[in-house]
Write a protein that holds these residues in place. Structure first.
Motif, PDB file in Angstrom:
ATOM      1  N   ILE A 116       0.570  -1.044  -0.141  1.00 12.00           N
ATOM      2  CA  ILE A 116       0.269   0.010  -0.459  1.00 12.00           C
ATOM      3  C   ILE A 116       0.571   1.359   0.190  1.00 12.00           C
ATOM      4  O   ILE A 116       0.888   2.119  -0.611  1.00 12.00           O
ATOM      5  CB  ILE A 116      -0.684   0.036   1.316  1.00 12.00           C
ATOM      6  N   ARG A 117       2.119   0.896   0.661  1.00 14.46           N
ATOM      7  CA  ARG A 117       3.142   2.583   0.570  1.00 14.46           C
ATOM      8  C   ARG A 117       3.485   2.752  -0.895  1.00 14.46           C
ATOM      9  O   ARG A 117       3.270   3.531  -0.809  1.00 14.46           O
ATOM     10  CB  ARG A 117       3.508   2.159   2.255  1.00 14.46           C
ATOM     11  N   ARG A 118       3.755   1.659  -1.692  1.00 16.16           N
ATOM     12  CA  ARG A 118       4.854   1.905  -2.025  1.00 16.16           C
ATOM     13  C   ARG A 118       3.608   2.444  -3.588  1.00 16.16           C
ATOM     14  O   ARG A 118       4.063   3.325  -4.656  1.00 16.16           O
ATOM     15  CB  ARG A 118       5.228   0.238  -2.812  1.00 16.16           C
ATOM     16  N   GLN A 119       2.079   1.679  -3.774  1.00 16.06           N
ATOM     17  CA  GLN A 119       1.347   2.667  -4.403  1.00 16.06           C
ATOM     18  C   GLN A 119       1.159   4.017  -4.088  1.00 16.06           C
ATOM     19  O   GLN A 119       0.706   4.173  -5.370  1.00 16.06           O
ATOM     20  CB  GLN A 119      -0.053   1.462  -4.596  1.00 16.06           C
ATOM     21  N   GLN A 120       0.994   4.075  -2.563  1.00 17.54           N
ATOM     22  CA  GLN A 120       0.679   5.627  -2.569  1.00 17.54           C
ATOM     23  C   GLN A 120       1.950   6.227  -3.510  1.00 17.54           C
ATOM     24  O   GLN A 120       1.320   7.570  -3.837  1.00 17.54           O
ATOM     25  CB  GLN A 120       0.807   5.728  -1.242  1.00 17.54           C
TER      26      GLN A 120
END
Length: 374
Positions: free
Chosen positions: A149-153
């Motif tokens: 999720i952090r990478r996508q954000q």
């Protein structure tokens, strides 16, 4: 040759026969034994080891069913995540790959009777996105890993920043074109007929503007100067005009290029933003609800910044120390006239005085060393 010899023909034949999938109705999940025919399954059910396993299961049957259901769910989701990722796939394809492993947990030992019931349960629990089509049920794994999720954000933030930079560049080019077109009128060419009065006279075309002006100037002085002086005057006029025009054009080009570079640098300084903003000794507010009502919407002071995105904060009320990510914090804007620090942009790290706040435009005016920024 002994009966239990590993390389005996009978042992080899049994291993060859047991390869691949067998019928599910002749499989015992409690003993994890697969029988090849009805007679073998009947003999297994009458064996002493099977009877002992049944006695153990009869003491707490729900515990065994929950264990088998959990193992089946974990293995199925792990295969779906590792093999297909977040792609939309038919549930029967995933199930066929799952049961190809001989040591898998069979569905008849779980709380779900059919694959359709299991698929619907995955959708109700929010583990997968499910939808029914005329060809059957399709499932799509929902990746809830915090790192993913952090990478996508971060990717979305970077893409948005690139789009903003492209829009600013396009806007700047449009302004330059509009500024260049202002005050210039398009000259329309005037077409004239070519009339030849004398048949023997040669028709010549002179496309050099400087040459035409020099010829016009020389015709006026031809009555006073001789032919040699006339040539010298023509050459001097040509050199003077060409040098003057080239000097003006170079100066204009140098000036405009320098102005553009300065404007671009200034624009980059003003709009250079980063995805981290934490600074030591600033006051922040905790916005996450995972820590409970004790810390929610409470103010704290940043004592230490770790890896640019994590901060160790100290609560103002209780004095407790917490380690939080910057997504769980937000800045605190003081009243006008108080001291503030710029946390992002071209003036990052500078301190100033808050002059005013515009709530409608979500902006504020700050004075930094007698320079007002907005």
């Amino acid at each position: 040759m002994g009966k239990s010899d590993f390389l005996s023909p009978k042992a080899i034949a049994n291993r060859i026969k047991s390869k691949g999938l067998q019928k599910l109705r002749w499989y015992c999940q409690m003993c994890q034994k697969q029988c090849r025919d009805e007679n073998g399954f009947k003999c297994h059910c009458m064996s002493e080891s099977h009877q002992r396993q049944l006695l153990l299961a009869s003491e707490n049957p729900q515990q065994f069913m929950d264990y088998f259901s959990e193992e089946f769910r974990n293995d199925f989701l792990e295969l779906l995540r590792r093999r297909f990722g977040t792609k939309r796939v038919h549930n029967n394809i995933v199930y066929n790959e799952y049961i190809s492993h001989r040591e898998h947990i069979h569905m008849n030992a779980t709380q779900w009777e059919t694959l359709t019931d299991f698929t619907k349960w995955l959708g109700r629990e929010g583990l997968c996105k499910v939808d029914e089509t005329p060809k059957g049920w399709y499932i799509q794994y929902i990746d809830r890993d915090p790192e993913t999720i952090r990478r996508q954000q971060e990717q979305e933030r970077k893409k948005k920043q690139d789009l903003d930079d492209e829009e600013k560049t396009a806007k700047f080019i449009e302004q330059q074109v509009r500024r260049g077109l202002e005050g210039k009128e398009l000259e329309k060419p005037v077409y004239t007929e070519l009339n030849r009065e004398n048949e023997e006279e040669k028709v010549t075309f002179n496309l050099n503007k400087g040459a035409s002006t020099s010829i016009a100037a020389s015709s006026k002085t031809s009555s006073v100067l001789g032919p040699n002086a006339l040539k010298m005057v023509e050459g001097a006029v040509k050199r003077k005009e060409t040098a003057h025009s080239s000097g003006q054009s170079k100066e204009k080009k140098k000036k405009s290029a320098l102005d553009e570079i300065m404007e671009l640098e200034e624009e980059k300084k003003r709009t250079s933003r980063r995805d981290y903003w934490l600074q030591p000794e600033i006051i922040v507010k905790i916005v996450t609800k995972k820590l409970g009502e004790k810390y929610h919407k409470k103010k704290a002071v940043v004592k230490e910044v770790i890896d640019k995105y994590t901060a160790v904060v100290k609560m103002i009320d209780s004095g407790d120390k917490l380690k939080l990510d910057q997504t769980h914090l937000e800045t605190v804007i003081p009243a006008p006239g108080k001291k503030v620090m710029v946390l992002n942009g071209g003036y990052r790290g500078n301190e100033g005085i808050l002059e005013s706040i515009n709530e409608k435009k979500f902006s504020a005016t700050i004075i930094i060393d007698s320079v007002s920024i907005k």
